[in-house]
Design an enzyme around this catalytic site. Structure first.
Site, short mmCIF file in Angstrom:
data_model
loop_
_atom_site.label_atom_id
_atom_site.label_comp_id
_atom_site.label_asym_id
_atom_site.label_seq_id
_atom_site.Cartn_x
_atom_site.Cartn_y
_atom_site.Cartn_z
N CYS A 358 0.83 -1.21 0.00
CA CYS A 358 0.00 0.00 0.00
C CYS A 358 0.85 1.25 0.00
O CYS A 358 1.86 1.34 0.72
CB CYS A 358 -0.91 0.02 1.23
SG CYS A 358 -2.01 -1.38 1.34
N GLY A 386 -0.79 -1.06 -4.32
CA GLY A 386 -2.11 -0.47 -4.38
C GLY A 386 -2.05 0.95 -3.84
O GLY A 386 -1.33 1.23 -2.87
N ASN A 570 -5.98 4.03 2.18
CA ASN A 570 -5.38 3.42 0.99
C ASN A 570 -6.45 2.86 0.07
O ASN A 570 -7.63 3.20 0.18
CB ASN A 570 -4.40 2.32 1.42
CG ASN A 570 -5.13 1.16 2.08
OD1 ASN A 570 -6.04 1.37 2.89
ND2 ASN A 570 -4.76 -0.06 1.75
N CYS A 572 -7.81 0.03 0.14
CA CYS A 572 -8.78 -0.86 0.78
C CYS A 572 -9.31 -0.31 2.10
O CYS A 572 -9.96 -1.03 2.84
CB CYS A 572 -8.15 -2.23 1.05
SG CYS A 572 -7.05 -2.80 -0.23
N GLU A 574 -7.91 0.36 4.96
CA GLU A 574 -7.44 -0.12 6.26
C GLU A 574 -6.15 0.55 6.72
O GLU A 574 -5.79 0.46 7.90
CB GLU A 574 -7.25 -1.65 6.26
CG GLU A 574 -5.93 -2.16 5.74
CD GLU A 574 -5.87 -2.28 4.23
OE1 GLU A 574 -4.96 -2.92 3.69
OE2 GLU A 574 -6.77 -1.71 3.57
N ILE A 760 -4.72 -14.16 -0.58
CA ILE A 760 -3.93 -15.00 0.32
C ILE A 760 -4.83 -15.92 1.14
O ILE A 760 -4.40 -17.00 1.54
CB ILE A 760 -2.99 -14.18 1.22
CG1 ILE A 760 -3.76 -13.24 2.15
CG2 ILE A 760 -1.98 -13.42 0.39
CD1 ILE A 760 -2.88 -12.57 3.20
#
Length: 937
Positions: A358, A386, A570, A572, A574, A760
């Site tokens: 990130c 990302g 970011n 996502c 988090e 993952i």
């Protein structure tokens, strides 16, 4: 299986207690659901596996079952008995009268088969070798070696009691043809096993092992330079010979870091655990094969355990005892107790070790700064990063440009360029570049920003491939609650607001509003706060964007308040790290597999502590060995050393403990498990500080003041005048940990964040992140293809209760993997295995609130609503804010209609088949594991 079981049939006049006499002379009460199951099987036999998912068949079965029941219970006596054969005769008669002659015949055959099954059978014959020629890669031909197939399949089925090797063999041979290529035979083996996954989840392991045989042949042949075959048993010794050759080949090919050859490779090879190759389910191993295993000209030379050891070696390069730490890291990776993020798996130990997942940037308000930001996006995305971009400083549409004395076109045209850049830089074809743009709610372009993902309007002002998020200050939420006005500004006239939060933001904002009233501000616009809030929620429902994230919660609880401001999250939602024009925030991620640390009795705290300490050390090591693509990211990462340890397998952990998601026990477990993970992660980082020194900007941080994440809740509560709903209960000795942190410091400015983990978690074969179960039977799509997914916990429970059969599979398909409409499933199982859209989303918010109190960053929290409404969305997102959440992620909703069902066996179980997925959520959502959405680990 007989028709009989316990139940009581009701007539219109009085209850009829019909007793069924079994063939062994025992008796039981009549249950008409068994008639329905038997009829459905007959339809399946005639019309195929799709039959039970059609309305015609289901309605007809229900009608005919009712007729049979009426016929059996309308013979006068209130209490009477009936033979099993009498019931079956009535079923045949009902089918014949309905004109379903073929189905009636299939039912007769079914009865005959059951009769034969009750009598001793002759030994099964051996499958004959067919006259099939197989073409090798060099063009030579040889007969199909059925004996070899039988050995491979037997090895794949070893230890899997529900897997029938002959079934796989027959299916494989049936897919072969004369002149078939060798690689097609290998594919046929795998596809044959895959085709049975929907009816027996153990086949996902058999399919993986058959794929593993193919991977071994490919990798061993490439490394040794000649054709090689090895069974799983052979790998106990073959890995030792293979591994040093693999390292040397990788270095010669320019892919592996030459420093790997400096390790004691014999010692490392001896530590490899070949048996862990058998732990992969098919989805995980196929994903690893397609996207992660290193290759030369698309020929893989890396085996799964070599991948984990290569990753471990890459993270141990600067350790004093490199071999010991590499083996320790390998153990937690290969056992699936912890899994590093995708960039680490891709790049650790390679010549380009870009290990960060990130990156967060702030875009400067001038043309050079804007295009520097877009250039940095491309460089950061090139190696699997990302991106989260803070676009708030860029002046709004109509704002004055001093250099040209013209007017700005606003932030949107530049977002369009950033969107197209993300599409163009696809990380070497491994995955699509991905970026999220953040804008604060007071920006004068906010209304146009809300429309970026719409499918209508000027395409030059749309960004269909970019994620977007609202960066919402608390003052806006207060104005919404008070039904007050909200003022929009251009940032060039209110420069302070970007860097302020909490009480200071509110004071400055009100000052600018007063200045606007006095005519001292050129560009501003007044809107009703509630109207803007409703539009934000409406667009979120319609397009899935922009997400709702909360600026003040992210900053007031940030350990790094003294060193800057969190301007965005970011990709996502988090990661919550400071950004400036000179520093790009960077974070390296990994996730603890929670279910690997859980038994039916609860968490194994000691094992969890060992895993967390190893994981934190690994992630800290990545910072020093990382390949940085921009000086801004290197400067930031080395100064602050943030890492992000998360978790996955939460739903599996609940199933293991028999805890329904919709329960106080589930919320309590979210609390307890995150408390332990938080305690051990902070402890591990502090241990590293004692060993290696604290991070550069530690002094002045909340850590240095003895304020841990659980303590920072008070800062948020005070800023909101107590308007906060957060349970602050705790179980561990936090005072002792505070004292340790004050004494030894912290190695990392930030330690925890919960990422989506879609990829993952597939590799580890567990549920994604903190997500509830989406469906108990569906087809999952990702870049590796289509994969049947059946909830193995549910299947095991249904088997234990004698309820798992082809009809149940058809019922699950018909109901989209939701149990609520399947009456023969007991209520306790329907509650335990409730799916995401059956769960009141407030349970997700409550559990997330309990986790958030322990986390120094944030969590990717998807919210599910089966029937969204304006009122429901308003209540949900206000509750998320009031419960102290820092961010939210996707809003997922269901479509009103569903796609036509298809048998999974016919779609992913045969060569050259076209897969047909069961429905994913549609509309305002990101599909679960969307192959084009890399907002996931």
């Amino acid at each position: 299986m007989t028709i009989a079981s316990q139940a009581v049939h009701q007539t219109a006049e009085q209850p009829i207690q019909l007793t069924v006499v079994r063939r062994d002379g025992s008796s039981t009460a009549f249950d008409q659901t068994k008639i329905s199951v038997a009829m459905t099987k007959a339809f399946l036999a005639v019309e195929g596996a799709d039959a039970a998912t059609t309305h015609r068949v289901r309605d007809l079965v229900a009608d005919l079952t009712g007729r049979v029941a009426d016929a059996l219970t309308s013979r006068g006596d209130a209490r009477r008995s009936v033979q099993v054969e009498d019931i079956q005769d009535q079923v045949e008669l009902a089918l014949m009268r309905a004109g379903e002659h073929q189905v009636a015949r299939a039912y007769v055959l079914y009865r005959e088969e059951r009769t034969k099954a009750r009598t001793p059978a002759d030994p099964a014959g051996v499958t004959a070798k067919p006259a099939i020629t197989v073409r090798a890669a060099d063009g030579s031909a040889a007969p199909l070696d059925v004996d070899r197939l039988r050995v491979i399949i037997a090895e794949a089925a070893d230890g899997l009691d529900a897997v029938d090797p002959e079934q796989i063999l027959d299916e494989t041979i049936g897919s072969c043809y004369d002149g078939i290529a060798q690689h097609e035979v290998e594919l046929a083996l795998v596809m044959a096993a895959r085709s049975y996954v929907e009816t027996e989840p153990q086949y996902r392991f058999a399919a993986a092992r058959l794929l593993l045989d193919q991977i071994r042949r490919e990798a061993l042949g490439r490394v040794h330079g000649e054709p090689r075959q090895a069974s799983q048993a052979d790998m106990a010794t073959a890995y030792a010979d293979y591994f040093p050759r693999y390292v040397q080949l990788g270095i010669e090919a320019g892919q592996l870091d030459p420093r790997l050859a400096e390790f004691d490779l014999a010692r490392l090879a001896a530590a490899i655990r070949p048996e862990r190759d058998l732990d992969f389910a098919f989805l995980g191993l196929q994903t690893l094969y397609d996207r992660y295993l290193l290759h030369i000209d698309k020929v893989r030379f890396e085996l799964p355990q070599a991948l984990f050891l290569r990753v471990a070696m890459g993270m141990a390069l600067r350790e004093d005892d490199r071999e010991a730490k590499a083996i320790e890291f390998y153990e937690v990776l290969s056992s699936f107790r912890f899994m590093a993020s995708t960039p680490i798996l891709f790049n650790s130990g390679t010549t380009r070790p870009q290990l960060s997942a990130c990156f967060l940037t702030t875009v400067e308000d001038d043309l050079a700064g804007i295009f520097t930001g877009i250039r940095n996006n491309a460089l950061l995305a090139k190696y699997s990063g990302g991106l989260g971009n803070d676009w708030t400083p860029v002046r709004g549409i109509g704002a004055r440009i001093r250099g040209t004395n013209g007017e700005s076109q606003g932030v949107v045209p530049f977002l369009k360029i950033a969107n197209d850049t993300a599409v163009a830089v696809n990380q070497g074809g491994k995955r699509k570049g991905a970026v999220c743009a953040y804008l604060e709610t007071w920006h004068i372009d906010i209304e146009e920003f809300l429309d970026l993902r719409k499918n209508t309007g000027d395409e030059r002002r749309r960004t269909h491939d970019m994620n977007t998020a609202n960066w919402v200050p608390d003052l806006f939420m207060h104005r919404v609650e008070a039904d007050g006005e909200w003022t929009l500004f251009s940032p060039d006239e209110v420069p302070e607001l970007h860097d302020l939060y909490g009480a200071k933001f509110a004071e400055a904002y009100r000052g600018y509003e007063e200045a606007a009233d006095r005519g001292e501000i050129r560009m501003f616009k007044r809107v009703r706060a509630v109207d803007l809030w409703r539009r934000m929620l409406t667009v979120l429902f319609e397009t899935g964007h922009p997400w709702i994230t909360f600026k003040d919660a992210c900053n007031l609880r940030s350990p790094q308040q003294h060193a800057g401001v969190v301007h965005s999250s970011n990709l996502c939602t988090e990661i919550t790290l400071n950004t400036t024009l000179d520093e790009v925030a960077v974070c390296n991620l990994g996730s603890v597999n929670l279910v690997a640390h859980v038994t039916p009795q609860g968490l194994d705290a000691e094992l969890l502590r060992d895993t967390v300490h190893a994981a934190v050390r690994m992630l800290d090591n990545t910072i020093d060995v990382n390949f940085y693509t921009t000086p801004e990211s290197e400067r930031s990462n080395l100064r602050h050393r943030p890492i992000s340890l998360g978790l996955m397998g939460f739903a599996d952990a609940l199933f293991t403990q028999r805890i329904p998601y919709t329960s106080d026990a589930s919320v309590d477990f979210a609390d307890r498990s995150m408390e332990q993970l938080s305690y051990y992660a902070i402890e591990a980082s502090s241990d590293l500080a004692a060993e290696r020194g604290h991070y550069e900007t530690y002094d002045g941080s909340l850590w240095s003041q003895g304020i841990l994440p659980i303590d920072s809740i008070d800062l948020l509560r005070t800023a909101r005048d107590g308007d906060l709903i957060v349970d602050e209960g705790k179980q561990l000795d936090w005072e002792a940990l505070r004292a340790k942190v004050r004494r030894d410091g912290m190695r990392n400015s930030n330690v925890m964040a919960i990422a989506p983990t879609a990829t993952i978690s597939n590799i580890c074969g567990v549920s994604q992140s903190i997500e509830p179960t989406y469906s108990n039977l569906f087809v999952k799509s990702n870049m590796s293809g289509e994969f049947t997914v059946a909830n193995p916990y549910l299947v095991a429970d249904l088997k234990a209760r004698g309820l798992w059969d082809q009809v149940m599979v058809s019922d699950l398909k018909y109901h989209d993997g939701v149990l609520a409409g399947i009456e023969r499933i007991p209520a306790d199982l329907r509650e335990l295995y409730a799916t995401a859209f059956e769960i009141d989303p407030m349970w997700l918010v409550k559990a997330a609130s309990r986790r958030q109190k322990w986390i120094d960053q944030a969590q990717s929290l998807n919210l599910y609503m089966s029937a969204p409404s304006g009122r429901a969305l308003d209540e949900l997102y206000r509750s998320a804010w009031r419960h102290g959440l820092k961010t939210t992620y996707y809003l997922r909703s269901q479509s009103a209609t569903h796609v036509e069902k298809s048998t999974l066996k016919g779609t992913d179980g045969r060569l050259n088949a076209v897969p047909v997925s069961l429905p994913e959520p549609t509309g305002a959502v990101c599909a679960i594991d969307d192959p084009d959405c890399e907002a996931c680990q």
